[in-house]
Design a protein around this motif. Structure first.
Motif, PDB file in Angstrom:
ATOM      1  N   ASP A 274       0.772  -1.271  -0.173  1.00 30.18           N
ATOM      2  CA  ASP A 274       0.012   0.144  -0.131  1.00 30.18           C
ATOM      3  C   ASP A 274       0.771   1.147   0.023  1.00 30.18           C
ATOM      4  OD1 ASP A 274       0.996  -0.336   2.697  1.00 30.18           O
ATOM      5  OD2 ASP A 274      -0.794   0.714   3.543  1.00 30.18           O
TER       6      ASP A 274
ATOM      7  N   LYS B 229      -7.098   1.218   3.967  1.00 29.93           N
ATOM      8  CA  LYS B 229      -7.531   2.449   3.684  1.00 29.93           C
ATOM      9  C   LYS B 229      -8.951   2.388   3.442  1.00 29.93           C
ATOM     10  CE  LYS B 229      -3.237   4.279   1.869  1.00 29.93           C
ATOM     11  NZ  LYS B 229      -2.478   4.984   0.607  1.00 29.93           N
ATOM     12  N   ASP B 230      -9.726   3.456   3.677  1.00 29.10           N
ATOM     13  CA  ASP B 230     -11.081   3.421   3.281  1.00 29.10           C
ATOM     14  C   ASP B 230     -11.299   3.071   2.009  1.00 29.10           C
ATOM     15  OD1 ASP B 230     -11.653   4.027   6.183  1.00 29.10           O
ATOM     16  OD2 ASP B 230     -11.984   5.927   6.011  1.00 29.10           O
ATOM     17  N   GLU B 231     -10.500   3.758   1.109  1.00 29.79           N
ATOM     18  CA  GLU B 231     -10.735   3.706  -0.315  1.00 29.79           C
ATOM     19  C   GLU B 231     -10.315   2.613  -0.904  1.00 29.79           C
ATOM     20  OE1 GLU B 231      -8.083   5.875   0.778  1.00 29.79           O
ATOM     21  OE2 GLU B 231      -9.960   7.375   1.072  1.00 29.79           O
ATOM     22  N   GLY B 232      -9.757   1.632   0.018  1.00 26.42           N
ATOM     23  CA  GLY B 232      -9.416   0.192  -0.449  1.00 26.42           C
ATOM     24  C   GLY B 232     -10.625  -0.887  -0.171  1.00 26.42           C
TER      25      GLY B 232
ATOM     26  N   ASP C 229     -14.587  -1.641  -0.396  1.00 24.72           N
ATOM     27  CA  ASP C 229     -16.018  -0.858  -0.386  1.00 24.72           C
ATOM     28  C   ASP C 229     -17.062  -2.138   0.146  1.00 24.72           C
ATOM     29  OD1 ASP C 229     -15.916  -2.999  -2.347  1.00 24.72           O
ATOM     30  OD2 ASP C 229     -16.559  -1.756  -3.985  1.00 24.72           O
TER      31      ASP C 229
ATOM     32  N   ARG D  28     -18.437   1.923   7.617  1.00 28.03           N
ATOM     33  CA  ARG D  28     -16.951   0.999   7.944  1.00 28.03           C
ATOM     34  C   ARG D  28     -16.342   1.136   9.362  1.00 28.03           C
ATOM     35  NH1 ARG D  28     -14.509   2.291   2.378  1.00 28.03           N
ATOM     36  NH2 ARG D  28     -16.635   3.151   2.132  1.00 28.03           N
TER      37      ARG D  28
END
Length: 88
Positions: free
Chosen positions: A9, A56-59, A61, A76
C-alpha cells in the motif's frame, strides 16, 4: 531508510524524517518526508499479532466478514486487531 518496508500500500516511499513512541508504549509512529505518518502496534502477548496498519477506506467498499457494501447508512469500521474493514 525509507517508508516502503515491502508494503504493497506504499507505492511511493520517502525518507524517514521522524520516529516516535506513544505515551503508553503501544504504538511506534514513523513520519516521512512527504508528511505521512505510519503507525505500528506493539503486542506484549506472544503469538498474538496486531495490525501494523489499517486498510485505507478507499481500499474496501464492502465488509470483510459478510460482504455488505458500505454506504452512508452502512458505515465501515476498522478492526483493531487485523486492520480490516467491517460493518459492525
Amino acid at each position: 531508510m525509507h517508508t516502503a518496508f515491502d508494503r504493497k500500500d506504499n507505492a511511493h516511499p520517502a525518507e524517514v524524517t521522524a520516529l516516535g513512541v506513544s505515551k503508553d508504549h503501544s504504538r511506534i509512529l514513523v513520519g516521512d518526508s512527504r508528511g505521512r505518518v505510519f503507525s505500528w502496534s506493539v503486542s506484549d502477548q506472544p503469538g498474538r499479532s496486531a495490525a501494523d496498519h489499517w486498510v485505507k477506506d478507499e481500499g474496501g467498499d464492502s465488509c470483510s466478514g459478510c460482504s455488505v457494501r458500505f454506504s452512508l447508512t452502512e458505515r465501515r469500521h476498522h478492526c483493531r486487531n487485523c486492520g480490516q474493514l467491517f460493518c459492525q
